[in-house]
Design a protein around this motif. Structure first.
Motif, short mmCIF file in Angstrom:
data_model
loop_
_atom_site.label_atom_id
_atom_site.label_comp_id
_atom_site.label_asym_id
_atom_site.label_seq_id
_atom_site.Cartn_x
_atom_site.Cartn_y
_atom_site.Cartn_z
N GLY A 1 -80.38 -15.32 -3.77
CA GLY A 1 -79.49 -15.16 -4.91
C GLY A 1 -78.37 -16.18 -4.92
N CYS A 2 -77.85 -16.51 -3.75
CA CYS A 2 -76.77 -17.50 -3.66
C CYS A 2 -77.23 -18.90 -3.97
CB CYS A 2 -76.14 -17.46 -2.27
SG CYS A 2 -75.15 -15.98 -1.98
N GLU A 3 -78.52 -19.14 -3.80
CA GLU A 3 -79.05 -20.48 -4.02
C GLU A 3 -79.45 -20.73 -5.48
OE1 GLU A 3 -82.20 -20.57 -1.16
OE2 GLU A 3 -80.86 -21.02 0.50
N THR A 4 -79.39 -19.70 -6.31
CA THR A 4 -79.81 -19.88 -7.70
C THR A 4 -78.67 -20.47 -8.53
OG1 THR A 4 -79.14 -17.65 -8.34
CG2 THR A 4 -81.41 -17.93 -7.56
N THR A 5 -79.03 -21.13 -9.58
CA THR A 5 -78.05 -21.78 -10.46
C THR A 5 -77.05 -20.78 -11.05
OG1 THR A 5 -79.59 -23.53 -10.97
CG2 THR A 5 -77.76 -23.25 -12.49
N PRO A 6 -77.48 -19.61 -11.55
CA PRO A 6 -76.48 -18.69 -12.11
C PRO A 6 -75.40 -18.28 -11.10
CG PRO A 6 -78.68 -18.01 -12.76
CD PRO A 6 -78.84 -19.12 -11.74
N ALA A 7 -75.78 -18.06 -9.86
CA ALA A 7 -74.79 -17.67 -8.85
C ALA A 7 -73.83 -18.82 -8.58
CB ALA A 7 -75.48 -17.25 -7.56
N ARG A 8 -74.36 -20.01 -8.46
CA ARG A 8 -73.50 -21.17 -8.19
C ARG A 8 -72.56 -21.45 -9.37
NH1 ARG A 8 -74.02 -23.91 -3.74
NH2 ARG A 8 -75.84 -23.59 -2.45
N PRO B 1 -71.14 -20.61 -2.35
CA PRO B 1 -72.13 -19.63 -1.88
C PRO B 1 -72.94 -20.20 -0.74
CG PRO B 1 -72.79 -20.56 -3.99
CD PRO B 1 -71.42 -21.10 -3.68
N GLY B 2 -73.26 -19.34 0.17
CA GLY B 2 -74.03 -19.77 1.33
C GLY B 2 -75.03 -18.71 1.72
#
Length: 58
Positions: free
Chosen positions: A9-16, A27-28
């Motif tokens: 989830g942290c690696e997805t564009t929306p989260a970033r 995010p990590g």
């Protein structure tokens, strides 16, 4: 299992994109052991900084 889902989830564009750069949030992910090491390292670093500064709690 849960940490892999959170990492994904942290690696997805929306989260970033939900974390503006101005907030200095990055995010990590990683394993629980890696997070524990990160937290212990941060506590030592910032604890040393606070002690060196001489700041006292009123």
């Amino acid at each position: 299992m849960m940490s892999k889902q959170v990492q994904f989830g942290c690696e997805t564009t929306p989260a970033r994109s939900a974390m503006p750069a101005a907030d200095a949030a990055e995010p990590g992910g990683g394993t629980p052991a890696q997070f524990a090491k990160f937290m212990n390292d941060e506590l030592k670093t910032w604890g040393d900084v606070v002690r060196a500064s001489g700041v006292k709690v009123d």
